[in-house]
Design an enzyme around this catalytic site. Structure first.
Site, PDB file in Angstrom:
ATOM      1  CE  LYS A  97      35.100  64.360  99.444  1.00 43.93           C
ATOM      2  NZ  LYS A  97      35.655  64.651  98.024  1.00 43.93           N
ATOM      3  CB  ALA A 184      35.060  69.863  94.557  1.00 44.27           C
TER       4      ALA A 184
END
Lengths: 259, 102
Positions: A97, A184
């Site tokens: 990631k 997020a």
């Protein structure tokens, strides 16, 4: 419903990816990870602490979750690239990631460094899952470089702000040829459902669960929300309109007026 | 031969000549041999090469492992990276804006 997600060549039953940051204990994390049903969970790399007891990777192993290392805290392409290489060495995985952030206050992606790092890591054979801004152009560039997915933010990391620009997210989804994973900004279950309704293929979240008062309960809520949002997306919602539209027919209505 | 000065995890220490990366990793990680990776002067050194790699004066060693980390970087209220004691120092910042080449 059998509706798997194919991500970087792997078939996942769950469309929820859990970040492990912020959990108050390994016990809480394990309970949350189990309740979330996530098959992939992120970890970060930091200096070894000789005093540390237990390990986050032990928790993931017990839950059968795949390790997704991140490059959290990297501000340059260079640091992110070296961190990804370290992660590959430590966890024997090509998945990363990719995060390259611009400053500590907003934690927003540093687009130029992100593209540089993504290009280099794709060339080195990594399955690059980049944390990116909700910018359709940047998302397309990342896909063109060979990233295995694009992971736009809904709102700044840890803010719980939800999805600040749903229109941009829809533009990203419309054009994407790789999975779009909202990464997020999720604050609560309705945010995760919304992301899926907008067409995202998955959701990555951490703080919303790990910093909730009851992480395991919130993890379960997120599991349902992602499933519900996905179902709603594929079910084909009714169009939104300004005025009412009766669902009951007028015909056959009895005359009930007084004499 | 005199002792070498090296930096391990941001801490300076002196080691005898002939000390290998394997020695340093064993000393630092001890009970946690799994899921480790090592950077020497900002370059990853694979585990298989640790025993043969002897340290030179001024070498910078980072031994890293997994910690909890989630959607995104450090917490918004965390100090900037240079002030974070646990952030490994992987290299000096590039001066301008280099295209990365490996």
């Amino acid at each position: 419903m059998d509706d798997p997600l194919t991500l970087a060549g792997r078939t996942l039953t769950s469309r929820l990816i859990l970040g492990t940051g912020g959990a108050r204990s390994f016990e809480e994390l394990e309970a949350a990870l189990t309740a979330s049903g996530a098959e992939v969970a992120t970890v970060a790399l930091r200096r070894v602490d000789p005093q540390a007891r237990g390990s986050v990777t032990d928790v993931l192993e017990r839950c059968g979750a795949q390790v997704l290392p991140n490059t959290a805290g990297c501000y340059t392409a260079h640091d992110a690239i070296v961190t990804a290489r370290l992660a590959r060495e430590a966890f024997a995985t090509d998945w990363v990631k990719l995060e390259v952030i611009a400053d500590g206050r907003t934690l927003l992606p540093e687009a130029v460094e992100l593209l540089d790092a993504a290009e280099a890591l794709v060339d080195e054979g990594f399955q690059v899952l980049p944390y990116t801004n909700d910018d359709p152009v940047l998302a397309r560039r990342l896909e063109e470089l060979g990233c295995a997915a694009v992971m736009p933010l809904g709102a700044p990391i840890g803010s719980g702000g939800g999805i600040r620009n749903p229109a941009n997210l829809e533009l990203i989804v419309e054009r994407a040829g790789v999975p779009v994973i909202l990464d997020a900004g999720i604050g609560t279950a309705s945010d995760a459902a919304r992301a899926m309704e907008l067409g995202c293929d998955g959701v990555l979240l951490a703080s919303a669960v790990t910093r909730a008062e009851q992480p395991a309960a919130m993890a379960e809520a997120m599991r349902h929300a992602v499933s519900a949002g996905r179902l709603a997306r594929t079910a084909g919602r009714i169009p939104e309109q300004r005025y009412a539209d009766p669902s009951t027919t007028e015909s056959g209505r009895p005359d009930l007026s007084p004499r | 031969m005199s002792e070498l000065t090296v930096t391990v995890g941001g801490q300076q220490r002196t080691v005898p000549p002939g000390t290998t990366l394997h020695d340093v990793v064993t000393d630092v990680a001890g009970a946690q041999p799994r899921h480790l990776a090592v950077a020497l002067n900002g370059e990853v050194v694979p585990r298989s090469a640790w025993p043969a790699r002897t340290l030179a004066d001024g070498d910078r060693v980072e031994v890293v492992t997994a910690i909890q980390g989630g959607a995104g970087g450090p917490h918004p209220h965390a100090p900037p990276p240079d002030a974070r004691p646990d952030a490994p120092h992987l290299a000096a910042r590039p001066a301008a804006h280099p295209r990365w080449s490996s």
